[in-house]
Design a protein around this motif. Sequence first.
Motif, mmCIF file in Angstrom:
data_model
loop_
_atom_site.group_PDB
_atom_site.id
_atom_site.type_symbol
_atom_site.label_atom_id
_atom_site.label_comp_id
_atom_site.label_asym_id
_atom_site.label_seq_id
_atom_site.Cartn_x
_atom_site.Cartn_y
_atom_site.Cartn_z
ATOM 1 N N THR A 250 -21.522 20.321 22.067
ATOM 2 C CA THR A 250 -22.044 19.417 23.089
ATOM 3 C C THR A 250 -22.389 20.213 24.349
ATOM 4 O O THR A 250 -21.578 21.009 24.826
ATOM 5 C CB THR A 250 -21.012 18.328 23.430
ATOM 6 O OG1 THR A 250 -20.683 17.618 22.233
ATOM 7 C CG2 THR A 250 -21.542 17.366 24.466
ATOM 8 N N ASP A 251 -23.564 19.997 24.877
ATOM 9 C CA ASP A 251 -24.043 20.696 26.079
ATOM 10 C C ASP A 251 -24.062 22.209 25.882
ATOM 11 O O ASP A 251 -23.921 22.964 26.851
ATOM 12 C CB ASP A 251 -23.186 20.339 27.305
ATOM 13 C CG ASP A 251 -23.252 18.866 27.657
ATOM 14 O OD1 ASP A 251 -24.336 18.281 27.498
ATOM 15 O OD2 ASP A 251 -22.226 18.305 28.066
ATOM 16 N N VAL A 429 -30.004 26.158 27.369
ATOM 17 C CA VAL A 429 -28.990 25.565 28.242
ATOM 18 C C VAL A 429 -28.146 26.674 28.843
ATOM 19 O O VAL A 429 -27.606 27.511 28.112
ATOM 20 C CB VAL A 429 -28.095 24.595 27.443
ATOM 21 C CG1 VAL A 429 -26.981 24.049 28.320
ATOM 22 C CG2 VAL A 429 -28.927 23.457 26.865
ATOM 23 N N GLU A 431 -24.730 28.096 30.716
ATOM 24 C CA GLU A 431 -23.327 27.770 30.477
ATOM 25 C C GLU A 431 -22.474 28.252 31.640
ATOM 26 O O GLU A 431 -22.720 29.327 32.209
ATOM 27 C CB GLU A 431 -22.844 28.435 29.190
ATOM 28 C CG GLU A 431 -23.566 27.944 27.944
ATOM 29 C CD GLU A 431 -23.382 28.873 26.767
ATOM 30 O OE1 GLU A 431 -22.353 28.761 26.079
ATOM 31 O OE2 GLU A 431 -24.276 29.717 26.562
ATOM 32 N N SER A 447 -23.725 21.674 34.255
ATOM 33 C CA SER A 447 -24.490 20.556 34.814
ATOM 34 C C SER A 447 -23.645 19.604 35.656
ATOM 35 O O SER A 447 -24.189 18.648 36.225
ATOM 36 C CB SER A 447 -25.172 19.770 33.693
ATOM 37 O OG SER A 447 -24.197 19.212 32.821
#
Length: 509
Positions: A250-251, A429, A431, A447
């Motif tokens: 996730t993410d 993405v 991190e 985020s």
Amino acid sequence: MSTAARRSNVLFLMTDQHRVDTLGAYGNSQVPTPALDRLARTGTRFDRWYTPTAICTPARASLLTGQAPFRHRVLANAERNVGYIEDLPEEAFTFPQALTEAGYRCGLMGKWHAGSRRGPADFGFEGIHHPGWHNPVDHPDYLAWLAERGLPPYRISDQVRGTLPNGGPGNLLAARLQQPVEATFERYLADRTIELLRRYADGALNRDEPFFVGLHFFGPHLPYILPDAYFDLIDPAGVELPRSCMETFTDKPTVQRNYSAHWTFDTMPSEVSRKLIAAYWGYVAMIDAEIARVLAALDELGLTEDTAVFFTSDHGEFTGAHRLHDKGPAMYEDIYRTAGIVRLPGAPAGMVRDEFVSLLDCTATILDLAGLDPGDAVDSRSLLDLVHGRDESPWAPDLVAEFHGHHFPYPQRMLREERYKLVVDPSAVNELYDLDRDPDELHNLYSLPEYAAVRRRMMRRLYRLLRERGDNFHHWMTSMYEVGGVDHDPTLSGLDEDTYAVVSGSAQR
């Protein structure tokens, strides 16, 4: 000017794809590693020792040159290369060439994997060229060694592998070796290294002929192929799976989930994952036993008091962490933090250092021990002061690492500091991990608004460090993130003076 009192011999012990948490000296009570534990007790253990990149060939090229991968430009293993250069240029500075010119005898046994066209002899090393990424069990010298001793050839059974997304068989992860311990490639490498030490001993003891000897094991890199004594050494029932097996992605960058599928983790039951970890630990124990034989030979030859001994690895290994195997496009501690142990003649015993240091720093340290100027190893810093307990010169509070791809191009940069880690990838993405609260790096905080200040501070710091180093990855960052004041034209056109603002601390746009 060197801080070393005299030119020292060097024995450089290196493993491949070796987790730091497999050694007793680093807290593992289940894996017998008495030789390396003793080396740590009699030398200095570094607790924040990192690789500049978690891929074999670029990491090894960094050791040779003392240069970060972006600078020497050998950025991927040849077996998965998608267009990067595969060899250091002939004019590149390397430490073995500098040592040879200074009167050292340099020898290397074991894994080379620092280039395709140019081998160890091209850089001044004596020894046997062992090419490739895994034990070359068909190498003529190994076959001759087996024949001389009447030992059986390589043969395996009980292969362990998962299932690929397309239904095909996954990569071989482990197998039982149908040879005795005495016939293993690890025993062969230790024997050849001891022979090399015997050849060099007289010159080192009685003439001004110091030596550098490297012993580079191919293991414990997967597949874990071991004889019965080590394949069954560790009971899988007593092995705990890493907490990061709970990874949900996730993410996280999508590539991590894809890489998990490539390494077939979810297609194997938990008891197989435990067996894989047990076999990996057995591999570590087998290598430790061979290191013990080499260190005993050093004692027997009377070389110990005049020989610096290093132990480290090119990078770590997942062994199921984050539902992954091998290494690759994920800058987790599992593969970037490694063991680093240095024992120097005359230095205090049993020291533990927590500065952020790197495999890169070995290059300047070796040159320093030889009384040579380490300045050509431009991204390397000598560890001699730290090992001798001298703290006059401060070390940086953080460390940068990089990644350029494995199987495919995939650029990333990492900033690791005391508590937090930032990983930047403008194509996916980013991190951010709080390693105090989340040492398993399961929760990406990038985020979250409550971490905006940490994110902004670290992004600006990483940008400044990359600019100072000359790493052009910073160009990706300039247009994508708030990096602070920009004092250059990020378009590289030189045509529009309004594309940037020289305002310290301000956002670019």
